[in-house]
Design a protein around this motif. Structure first.
Motif, mmCIF file in Angstrom:
data_model
loop_
_atom_site.group_PDB
_atom_site.id
_atom_site.type_symbol
_atom_site.label_atom_id
_atom_site.label_comp_id
_atom_site.label_asym_id
_atom_site.label_seq_id
_atom_site.Cartn_x
_atom_site.Cartn_y
_atom_site.Cartn_z
ATOM 1 N N UNK A 196 -2.435 -4.209 15.170
ATOM 2 C CA UNK A 196 -3.141 -5.267 15.899
ATOM 3 C C UNK A 196 -3.641 -6.329 14.908
ATOM 4 N N UNK A 197 -2.867 -7.399 14.715
ATOM 5 C CA UNK A 197 -3.250 -8.427 13.731
ATOM 6 C C UNK A 197 -4.622 -9.048 14.003
ATOM 7 N N UNK A 198 -4.991 -9.185 15.269
ATOM 8 C CA UNK A 198 -6.299 -9.774 15.589
ATOM 9 C C UNK A 198 -7.439 -8.871 15.125
ATOM 10 N N UNK A 252 -11.158 0.031 15.439
ATOM 11 C CA UNK A 252 -11.580 -1.237 14.842
ATOM 12 C C UNK A 252 -10.586 -1.760 13.812
ATOM 13 N N UNK A 253 -9.626 -0.939 13.424
ATOM 14 C CA UNK A 253 -8.750 -1.308 12.307
ATOM 15 C C UNK A 253 -7.321 -0.817 12.519
ATOM 16 N N UNK A 307 -0.382 -6.483 4.533
ATOM 17 C CA UNK A 307 -0.047 -7.358 3.404
ATOM 18 C C UNK A 307 -0.399 -8.805 3.710
ATOM 19 N N UNK A 308 -0.155 -9.236 4.944
ATOM 20 C CA UNK A 308 -0.483 -10.607 5.358
ATOM 21 C C UNK A 308 -1.987 -10.859 5.238
ATOM 22 N N UNK A 309 -2.792 -9.907 5.731
ATOM 23 C CA UNK A 309 -4.244 -10.064 5.653
ATOM 24 C C UNK A 309 -4.737 -10.031 4.208
ATOM 25 N N UNK A 310 -4.160 -9.144 3.415
ATOM 26 C CA UNK A 310 -4.538 -9.072 2.001
ATOM 27 C C UNK A 310 -4.251 -10.405 1.302
ATOM 28 N N UNK A 311 -3.111 -10.986 1.610
ATOM 29 C CA UNK A 311 -2.762 -12.275 1.004
ATOM 30 C C UNK A 311 -3.772 -13.347 1.402
ATOM 31 N N UNK A 312 -4.170 -13.339 2.670
ATOM 32 C CA UNK A 312 -5.114 -14.341 3.169
ATOM 33 C C UNK A 312 -6.477 -14.208 2.505
ATOM 34 N N UNK A 353 -10.307 -9.500 12.049
ATOM 35 C CA UNK A 353 -11.754 -9.327 12.212
ATOM 36 C C UNK A 353 -12.337 -8.386 11.159
ATOM 37 N N UNK A 354 -11.647 -7.290 10.890
ATOM 38 C CA UNK A 354 -12.178 -6.316 9.940
ATOM 39 C C UNK A 354 -12.114 -6.867 8.509
#
Length: 287
Positions: free
Chosen positions: A41-43, A36-37, A88-93, A47-48
Motif C-alpha cells: 500500500x504505497x499510500x 500501518x505499514x 525502495x521508492x519511499x526510501x529514495x524519496x 504516511x509511515x
C-alpha cells in the motif's frame, strides 16, 4: 542514532530484530504493525515514512511459503517484488537506505562450491524467482541498498525447522529427513545482530552480501544436531530428495561464501552448531 523502520515486524526476523535492538540499547528503531505499514500500500507507506522519517528501512516482509508459491505466483510476486520496489521508492524519496532480505533460493544450487555474491543467480522456484526480482527492482530504484541473502532461518520465534523437529521428535519414534540438500542454517538472532551492526557502523558500502552461520550441513545432519543438542531420543533416517517430492524444486547445494560481509564490516560469524545450542537453550529455558 537515526531512525530505523522495520517492515514485516511480526515475522521471525522482525521479532529477532526487536530482541537484539533491545539488548544493544537501540531505541530509535520502530516496528509498525502491518495495518500501518503494508508494503503493498504505497499510500500507507508514504504516511509511515513521513511520520518516522527513517534513515534506514529493513524489509523483513516476504512471501516464504516455497511450495505454495508455485500455485500462488501473483501474490508471491506482489509481496516479494512489488512490495520491495514500493519500499525502495519511499526510501529514495526520504534519503533512506534499505536493507532488503533475500535468499539462497536465488541460485540453482547445482555447483558444489560456496556461492559468492558475483555468481549468476538462476532461481529454480517461483519463490526464488520473485525474491530475485525484488533484489533487481531495489537495485534499479535505490543505490543506497544492502541486499542480504540468507538461508535456513530459525529462532525461538515463529515457525521454523528447529521448532518443527523438536515437536515431531517428541511425538514420533522415527523420522526421515532429506540428506542430499546441503546448505547452512542461520540463527535469525545472529542475522539480526549483523544487520544492526551494519546500520550502526554508518557504512555506505552498499551492495549484495551473503550471511548465514558458518559451516556446511544437510537437513538430515541439521536434524541430528537438533536432537543431539536438545536430548531428544528419536531415530532419524536419511532419504534422498527424490523420495520426498515437493511442488517446488530446491537448490541441492546453497552454501554461501561470507567473506565479503565478514571483511567489509568486520563481523564475527558463529558456527551453526554453536548458535543452535544457544537457540535450543533459550527454547528450553522458556518452557
Amino acid at each position: 542514532m537515526k531512525n530505523i523502520l522495520v517492515f514485516g515486524a511480526s515475522g521471525q526476523l522482525g521479532q529477532c530484530l526487536k530482541k537484539v535492538a533491545s539488548l544493544k540499547g537501540i531505541t530509535s528503531i520502530f516496528f509498525p504493525p502491518e495495518s500501518e505499514a503494508n508494503i503493498l500500500d504505497p499510500d500507507l507507506l508514504a504516511k509511515v515514512f513521513e511520520q518516522y522519517k527513517p534513515a534506514y528501512a529493513i524489509n523483513c516482509a516476504a512471501y516464504t511459503a516455497v511450495d505454495k508459491a508455485e500455485d500462488d505466483i501473483e501474490l508471491a510476486r506482489k509481496i516479494n517484488k512489488t512490495g520491495a520496489a514500493n519500499l525502495a521508492v519511499q526510501c529514495k524519496a526520504y534519503g533512506a537506505a534499505l536493507v532488503q532480505i533475500s535468499t539462497d533460493f536465488v541460485f540453482a544450487g547445482n555447483n558444489p562450491n560456496p556461492l559468492s555474491e558475483d555468481d549468476i543467480a538462476e532461481p529454480i522456484s517461483v519463490y526464488g524467482l520473485t525474491k530475485l526480482e525484488g533484489e533487481q527492482d531495489v537495485a534499479a530504484i535505490l543505490p543506497q541498498h544492502f541486499i542480504i541473502r540468507t538461508s535456513w532461518l530459525y529462532s525461538e520465534f515463529a515457525n521454523n525447522f528447529v521448532k518443527t523437529m523438536l515437536k515431531l521428535g517428541a511425538e514420533r519414534d522415527e523420522l526421515k529427513i532429506i540428506a542430499d540438500q546441503v546448505g547452512t542454517p542461520t540463527y535469525a538472532i545472529d542475522l539480526a545482530g549483523a544487520i544492526l551492526d551494519i546500520i550502526t557502523s554508518g557504512s555506505e558500502n552498499y551492495g549484495i552480501y551473503h550471511y548465514s552461520n558458518e559451516g556446511v550441513t544437510s537437513w538430515y545432519d541439521f536434524a541430528k544436531g537438533i536432537f543431539d543438542v536438545s536430548g531428544t531420543k528419536v531415530n532419524v533416517f536419511p532419504i534422498r530428495t527424490s523420495e520426498y517430492p515437493t511442488k517446488a524444486t530446491r537448490p541441492a547445494y546453497s552454501v554461501m561464501d561470507k567473506a565479503r560481509i565478514r571483511n567489509t564490516f568486520g563481523l564475527q560469524i558463529p558456527y551453526w552448531r554453536d548458535s543452535l545450542i544457544v537457540c535450543i537453550n533459550a527454547l528450553q529455558s522458556a518452557q
